[in-house]
Design a protein around this motif. Structure first.
Motif, PDB file in Angstrom:
ATOM      1  N   PRO A 110       0.822  -1.215   0.000  1.00  0.00           N
ATOM      2  CA  PRO A 110       0.000   0.000   0.000  1.00  0.00           C
ATOM      3  C   PRO A 110       0.855   1.264   0.000  1.00  0.00           C
ATOM      4  N   ASP A 111       0.323   2.307  -0.623  1.00  0.00           N
ATOM      5  CA  ASP A 111       0.962   3.616  -0.553  1.00  0.00           C
ATOM      6  C   ASP A 111       0.642   4.309   0.767  1.00  0.00           C
ATOM      7  N   LEU A 112      -0.440   3.873   1.407  1.00  0.00           N
ATOM      8  CA  LEU A 112      -0.868   4.465   2.681  1.00  0.00           C
ATOM      9  C   LEU A 112      -1.729   3.443   3.404  1.00  0.00           C
ATOM     10  N   VAL A 113      -1.638   3.419   4.734  1.00  0.00           N
ATOM     11  CA  VAL A 113      -2.484   2.554   5.550  1.00  0.00           C
ATOM     12  C   VAL A 113      -3.303   3.424   6.490  1.00  0.00           C
ATOM     13  N   VAL A 114      -4.615   3.186   6.515  1.00  0.00           N
ATOM     14  CA  VAL A 114      -5.526   3.879   7.421  1.00  0.00           C
ATOM     15  C   VAL A 114      -5.848   2.948   8.581  1.00  0.00           C
ATOM     16  N   CYS A 115      -5.581   3.397   9.795  1.00  0.00           N
ATOM     17  CA  CYS A 115      -5.843   2.605  10.994  1.00  0.00           C
ATOM     18  C   CYS A 115      -7.098   3.106  11.693  1.00  0.00           C
ATOM     19  N   ASP A 116      -7.858   2.193  12.245  1.00  0.00           N
ATOM     20  CA  ASP A 116      -9.012   2.535  13.067  1.00  0.00           C
ATOM     21  C   ASP A 116      -8.496   2.809  14.473  1.00  0.00           C
ATOM     22  N   GLY A 117      -7.956   4.010  14.666  1.00  0.00           N
ATOM     23  CA  GLY A 117      -7.346   4.342  15.949  1.00  0.00           C
ATOM     24  C   GLY A 117      -6.552   5.632  15.840  1.00  0.00           C
ATOM     25  N   TYR A 118      -5.469   5.705  16.597  1.00  0.00           N
ATOM     26  CA  TYR A 118      -4.737   6.960  16.766  1.00  0.00           C
ATOM     27  C   TYR A 118      -3.320   6.860  16.229  1.00  0.00           C
ATOM     28  N   GLY A 119      -2.786   8.018  15.889  1.00  0.00           N
ATOM     29  CA  GLY A 119      -1.382   8.140  15.552  1.00  0.00           C
ATOM     30  C   GLY A 119      -0.714   8.980  16.625  1.00  0.00           C
ATOM     31  N   LEU A 120      -0.480  10.267  16.308  1.00  0.00           N
ATOM     32  CA  LEU A 120       0.089  11.169  17.316  1.00  0.00           C
ATOM     33  C   LEU A 120      -0.925  11.562  18.386  1.00  0.00           C
ATOM     34  N   ALA A 121      -2.196  11.347  18.140  1.00  0.00           N
ATOM     35  CA  ALA A 121      -3.225  11.652  19.146  1.00  0.00           C
ATOM     36  C   ALA A 121      -3.240  10.542  20.190  1.00  0.00           C
ATOM     37  N   HIS A 122      -2.180  10.510  20.956  1.00  0.00           N
ATOM     38  CA  HIS A 122      -1.920   9.451  21.926  1.00  0.00           C
ATOM     39  C   HIS A 122      -1.091  10.076  23.043  1.00  0.00           C
ATOM     40  N   PRO A 123      -1.291   9.684  24.288  1.00  0.00           N
ATOM     41  CA  PRO A 123      -0.562  10.345  25.389  1.00  0.00           C
ATOM     42  C   PRO A 123       0.950  10.362  25.203  1.00  0.00           C
ATOM     43  N   ARG A 124       1.499   9.319  24.582  1.00  0.00           N
ATOM     44  CA  ARG A 124       2.948   9.268  24.360  1.00  0.00           C
ATOM     45  C   ARG A 124       3.296   9.436  22.887  1.00  0.00           C
ATOM     46  N   PRO A 147     -12.264  10.913  20.772  1.00  0.00           N
ATOM     47  CA  PRO A 147     -11.077  11.766  20.895  1.00  0.00           C
ATOM     48  C   PRO A 147     -10.073  11.305  21.942  1.00  0.00           C
ATOM     49  N   PHE A 148     -10.276  10.120  22.526  1.00  0.00           N
ATOM     50  CA  PHE A 148      -9.390   9.587  23.555  1.00  0.00           C
ATOM     51  C   PHE A 148      -9.359  10.562  24.729  1.00  0.00           C
ATOM     52  N   THR A 149      -8.209  11.083  25.094  1.00  0.00           N
ATOM     53  CA  THR A 149      -8.131  11.966  26.256  1.00  0.00           C
ATOM     54  C   THR A 149      -7.992  13.434  25.866  1.00  0.00           C
ATOM     55  N   PHE A 150      -8.221  13.767  24.597  1.00  0.00           N
ATOM     56  CA  PHE A 150      -7.929  15.116  24.109  1.00  0.00           C
ATOM     57  C   PHE A 150      -9.196  15.960  23.982  1.00  0.00           C
ATOM     58  N   THR A 151      -9.028  17.273  23.843  1.00  0.00           N
ATOM     59  CA  THR A 151     -10.140  18.208  23.832  1.00  0.00           C
ATOM     60  C   THR A 151     -10.292  18.854  22.456  1.00  0.00           C
ATOM     61  N   TYR A 152     -11.519  19.270  22.149  1.00  0.00           N
ATOM     62  CA  TYR A 152     -11.790  19.918  20.866  1.00  0.00           C
ATOM     63  C   TYR A 152     -13.099  20.670  20.952  1.00  0.00           C
ATOM     64  N   GLU A 153     -13.253  21.636  20.076  1.00  0.00           N
ATOM     65  CA  GLU A 153     -14.531  22.308  19.876  1.00  0.00           C
ATOM     66  C   GLU A 153     -15.266  21.611  18.744  1.00  0.00           C
ATOM     67  N   GLN A 154     -16.584  21.616  18.803  1.00  0.00           N
ATOM     68  CA  GLN A 154     -17.352  21.001  17.733  1.00  0.00           C
ATOM     69  C   GLN A 154     -17.087  21.733  16.411  1.00  0.00           C
ATOM     70  N   ALA A 168      -4.767  18.921  26.399  1.00  0.00           N
ATOM     71  CA  ALA A 168      -5.161  19.939  27.379  1.00  0.00           C
ATOM     72  C   ALA A 168      -3.998  20.363  28.268  1.00  0.00           C
ATOM     73  N   GLU A 169      -3.003  19.503  28.439  1.00  0.00           N
ATOM     74  CA  GLU A 169      -1.894  19.816  29.341  1.00  0.00           C
ATOM     75  C   GLU A 169      -0.943  20.851  28.754  1.00  0.00           C
ATOM     76  N   ASN A 170      -0.696  20.773  27.448  1.00  0.00           N
ATOM     77  CA  ASN A 170       0.294  21.688  26.865  1.00  0.00           C
ATOM     78  C   ASN A 170      -0.209  22.452  25.641  1.00  0.00           C
TER      79      ASN A 170
END
Length: 235
Positions: A110-124, A147-154, A168-170
């Motif tokens: 594949p030229d790209l793989v789409v995962c049902d989950g997170y990449g950088l949107a992860h605590p570590r 959104p896991f543990t992260f915040t966003y506006e609609q 939210a921490e940084n």
């Protein structure tokens, strides 16, 4: 089961080992603000997993689509024993051995793989998509349902509207809440590996012309559930 998948040698077996491995790999993620041009990208894979915890079985599917027609080009599945306990933030260690085996079963890369989950949107900053990208060298993105543990506006109500997903921490932007259908709750897109966030959002919209989730995820989800059912029947 004849098609069972064993974890690679040295695969983490404890929480402490998994956390140390995440810290080691996070520095290897290629996640600059802008990714390479997408003009040459034509084959997109979706990966997903399904579990039967009672029987200790996990099934993974990789479905390869033509980026432009969204027609299925090829499919592959792998089945194995669950290789790691359920711990939030460490799901990649449960899923990746079978996901990698399913991808290896494809005849084309594949030229790209789409995962049902997170990449950088992860605590570590090493969710499944980033972890997979580093181990495989493939370009990856994460498209999650929550959104896991992260915040966003609609975001606005129209298709294509988005807002930043923040730590939210940084205050760091770790992804985007993206509206793929008018009036339907957003998905959460983050960079996995070797792609920029704007490109990841653009591709997610391309891959989700009619439903909330990308066609890559929808087809991989259906296939891995069928593979799990067949594996459980053989157990």
């Amino acid at each position: 089961m004849s098609n069972s998948v064993d974890p690679p040698a040295g695969w983490p077996a404890t929480e402490a080992e998994a956390l140390a491995e995440q810290q080691r790999l996070r520095g290897l993620v290629d996640a600059g603000p802008c990714g390479p041009a997408l003009a040459g990208l034509s084959l997109v894979a979706g990966v997903d997993v399904a579990y039967d915890d009672e029987r200790d079985v996990v099934a993974a599917a990789a479905v390869l689509l033509d980026r432009h027609s969204l027609e299925v080009v090829e499919e592959s599945t792998a089945v194995g024993r669950i290789s790691f306990p359920y711990l939030p933030g460490l799901l990649a260690f449960r899923e990746l051995p079978t996901v990698l085996a399913a991808l290896a079963g494809l005849g084309r890369t594949p030229d790209l793989v789409v995962c049902d989950g997170y990449g950088l949107a992860h605590p570590r900053r090493l969710g499944l998509a980033s972890h997979l990208g580093v181990l495989s060298g493939l370009r990856t993105i994460g498209v999650a349902k929550t959104p896991f543990t992260f915040t966003y506006e609609q975001p606005g109500p129209g298709r294509g509207a988005w807002t930043p997903l923040h730590d939210a921490e940084n205050g760091e932007e770790v992804g985007r809440a993206l509206r793929t259908r008018r009036g339907v709750k957003p998905v959460f897109v983050s960079v996995g590996h070797r792609i920029g966030l704007a490109e990841a959002v653009h591709l997610t919209l391309e891959l989700a012309p009619a439903y909330r989730l990308p066609e890559t995820t929808r087809k991989a989800d259906s296939l891995c559930r069928r593979a799990l059912s067949a594996a459980v029947e053989r157990c």
